[in-house]
Every structure is written in C-alpha cells, then in structure tokens.
Design an enzyme around this catalytic site. Sequence first.
Site, PDB file in Angstrom:
ATOM      1  N   PRO A  91       0.819  -1.224   0.000  1.00 25.95           N
ATOM      2  CA  PRO A  91       0.000   0.000   0.000  1.00 25.95           C
ATOM      3  C   PRO A  91       0.849   1.269   0.000  1.00 25.95           C
ATOM      4  O   PRO A  91       0.362   2.340  -0.347  1.00 25.95           O
ATOM      5  CB  PRO A  91      -0.822  -0.092   1.279  1.00 25.95           C
ATOM      6  CG  PRO A  91      -0.511  -1.373   1.925  1.00 25.95           C
ATOM      7  CD  PRO A  91       0.584  -2.059   1.192  1.00 25.95           C
ATOM      8  N   GLU A 118       2.203  -7.583   8.802  1.00 23.29           N
ATOM      9  CA  GLU A 118       2.428  -6.127   8.706  1.00 23.29           C
ATOM     10  C   GLU A 118       3.285  -5.771   7.496  1.00 23.29           C
ATOM     11  O   GLU A 118       3.580  -4.598   7.252  1.00 23.29           O
ATOM     12  CB  GLU A 118       3.109  -5.610   9.977  1.00 23.29           C
ATOM     13  CG  GLU A 118       2.197  -5.572  11.187  1.00 23.29           C
ATOM     14  CD  GLU A 118       0.902  -4.803  10.943  1.00 23.29           C
ATOM     15  OE1 GLU A 118       0.947  -3.718  10.345  1.00 23.29           O
ATOM     16  OE2 GLU A 118      -0.158  -5.314  11.341  1.00 23.29           O
ATOM     17  N   ASP A 171     -10.319   0.556 -24.260  1.00 26.01           N
ATOM     18  CA  ASP A 171     -10.592   0.470 -22.819  1.00 26.01           C
ATOM     19  C   ASP A 171     -10.396   1.822 -22.151  1.00 26.01           C
ATOM     20  O   ASP A 171      -9.651   2.669 -22.641  1.00 26.01           O
ATOM     21  CB  ASP A 171      -9.613  -0.498 -22.142  1.00 26.01           C
ATOM     22  CG  ASP A 171     -10.031  -1.953 -22.293  1.00 26.01           C
ATOM     23  OD1 ASP A 171     -11.165  -2.184 -22.733  1.00 26.01           O
ATOM     24  OD2 ASP A 171      -9.207  -2.818 -21.974  1.00 26.01           O
TER      25      ASP A 171
HETATM   26  N1  SAM Z   1       1.174  -2.626   7.411  1.00 23.46           N
HETATM   27  C1  SAM Z   1       0.936  -2.404   6.024  1.00 23.46           C
HETATM   28  C2  SAM Z   1       0.562  -0.941   5.811  1.00 23.46           C
HETATM   29  O1  SAM Z   1      -0.142  -0.381   6.631  1.00 23.46           O
HETATM   30  O2  SAM Z   1       0.968  -0.387   4.774  1.00 23.46           O
HETATM   31  C3  SAM Z   1      -0.179  -3.281   5.507  1.00 23.46           C
HETATM   32  C4  SAM Z   1       0.168  -4.715   5.421  1.00 23.46           C
HETATM   33  S1  SAM Z   1      -1.058  -5.669   4.625  1.00 23.46           S
HETATM   34  C5  SAM Z   1      -2.094  -6.166   5.931  1.00 23.46           C
HETATM   35  C6  SAM Z   1      -0.225  -7.135   4.180  1.00 23.46           C
HETATM   36  C7  SAM Z   1       0.294  -7.189   2.763  1.00 23.46           C
HETATM   37  O3  SAM Z   1      -0.777  -7.053   1.851  1.00 23.46           O
HETATM   38  C8  SAM Z   1       1.280  -6.119   2.363  1.00 23.46           C
HETATM   39  O4  SAM Z   1       2.581  -6.437   2.770  1.00 23.46           O
HETATM   40  C9  SAM Z   1       1.145  -6.112   0.852  1.00 23.46           C
HETATM   41  O5  SAM Z   1       1.959  -7.100   0.254  1.00 23.46           O
HETATM   42  C10 SAM Z   1      -0.323  -6.459   0.644  1.00 23.46           C
HETATM   43  N2  SAM Z   1      -1.179  -5.278   0.361  1.00 23.46           N
HETATM   44  C11 SAM Z   1      -2.133  -4.766   1.164  1.00 23.46           C
HETATM   45  N3  SAM Z   1      -2.737  -3.716   0.597  1.00 23.46           N
HETATM   46  C12 SAM Z   1      -2.161  -3.549  -0.609  1.00 23.46           C
HETATM   47  C13 SAM Z   1      -2.341  -2.610  -1.657  1.00 23.46           C
HETATM   48  N4  SAM Z   1      -3.219  -1.621  -1.585  1.00 23.46           N
HETATM   49  N5  SAM Z   1      -1.565  -2.732  -2.764  1.00 23.46           N
HETATM   50  C14 SAM Z   1      -0.648  -3.723  -2.860  1.00 23.46           C
HETATM   51  N6  SAM Z   1      -0.434  -4.649  -1.890  1.00 23.46           N
HETATM   52  C15 SAM Z   1      -1.171  -4.559  -0.778  1.00 23.46           C
END
Ligand code: SAM
Length: 231
Positions: A91, A118, A171
């Site tokens: 994210p 996390e 698209d």
């Molecule tokens: N602690 C992180 C934060 O607040 O940015 C969130 C971790 S999330 C619960 C677990 C994993 O999901 C991340 O390491 C990533 O690989 C994936 N993930 C979650 N949201 C994402 C997004 N919007 N785009 C890409 N990957 C995402």
Amino acid sequence: MIFNIITIFPGFFDGPFNHTLIKRASERDIIGINIIDLRDYTEDKHHTVDDAPYGGGSGMVMKPEPFYKAYDDLVESGRLRKHSPVVYLSPTGRRLTQTVVHQYAVVDEILFLCGRYEGVDQRVIDGLVTDEISIGDYVISGGELAAMVMIEAITRVLPGAISKEESFIEDSFFSGLLDYPHYTRPPEYRNMKVPDVLLSGDHKEIEKWRRNRALELTKERRPDLLDIDDD
Ligand code: SAM
C-alpha cells in the site's frame, strides 16, 4: 513474459490463473507463471516466515532470510535473471495505473513478492526490491490479490493475449479517457432506449458521440485524467 511470484499461499492462484485470459495466455506461451513457496526457504521445522517487530507494536513482520534465499536460488538456478524487476506489492508503493502497466509490459520477466501480516522486513525492500506498487489506497490482507491484478492488467496488453473483439485500445485509460457507455440488443428495454445515433449506421457520428461521452464522463468523474502531467 515470465511472472515469478513468491508467496506463502501458492494455492491462492489456482482458480484465477486457470480461467480465461491468464489460462489462454499461458497455453499460447505468451506468459509463463512460476509460483514459489516462501516456506520452502525456511530452515526450522515449523517453516516460520514471520517474527515480532523490533520496537514492539502489534502484528508480525516477514523475516528477510527466506526472501533472500528464494531470490538467490532463483538466480543461481537460472530461473531469474539478476537484473529483472522485483516488485513488492505494498500500500505504500506507487499507484498502479495503465501507464505503469505499459511500462512493465515491455520487460521479459518480473518477480513479485507478496507480503502478509504487517509486511516485509525493510531489508528485503532495500536489498532486493526495485519497485513498490500499490493497487489502491486501501489495505488488503496480502500481496497475492494485488499481484494477480497487476499480472492480469499486464497480460491484457501483451500482443496476442486478447482477441481483436476484446481489444484494449478502446478500454478506459488507454486513450487517457474513461470508456464510453456500451449497448447491445434489444434497442429498448424496460423503457430505456439505446441512443438513436448508435442505431443510425453513421460511423462518423457514432465515433463523435462516443468520443464526447468519454470526454463528458472523464470530466465529471476523473478530471485528474485530463491534466496533461501523468508520470
Ligand atoms: N502494514 C501495512 C501498511 O499499513 O501499509 C499493511 C500490510 S497488509 C495487511 C499485508 C500485505 O498485503 C502487504 O505487505 C502487501 O503485500 C499487501 N497489500 C495490502 N494492501 C495492498 C495494496 N493496496 N496494494 C498492494 N499490496 C497490498
């Protein structure tokens, strides 16, 4: 194009990758997919991939060693070239857009790292990752779905992956605009009529109508797309 994916849930990809676009593109050798189980690169009997965060706080962090071991093995066994892009789905990464999709569509192979908990230890990002990509401003539980989104978007624009009828050229985003509205038979349904111009057979007028609708929709919903500057 070869997509390599490091994940702790290899089975996650079974359904989506065995249907329609991705399945067809694999069968035609337009893409290849290698799924690597991160737990194969652990050394304890519980195949531990995570640990508590230094500094305290909630949640667990993915350990660096299994990622480095998996990466080294891929490179040493010739399954991944050393300078290929390594994308960590996160994210906190830069936003996935159609422009980013086209940037990746010209490379030969990509390694995706799927985070859980996390996220990954920062040293994985510092030492292995070449790009961090986010699929949007929200948090999901793992990188697997994000990797799938990116793989599907890249595959769509690879030559031969979709038929002419499904062409991505019209698209949303390809032309910098949102897509225009689409209609099919019947010409009237529950008092809702197909716009006359689409039934007219006048291709010039139809083209004009579509362009205007696309412009109107973009102005109304995504005026940011009309700003000239986009990475
Ligand atoms: N602690 C992180 C934060 O607040 O940015 C969130 C971790 S999330 C619960 C677990 C994993 O999901 C991340 O390491 C990533 O690989 C994936 N993930 C979650 N949201 C994402 C997004 N919007 N785009 C890409 N990957 C995402």
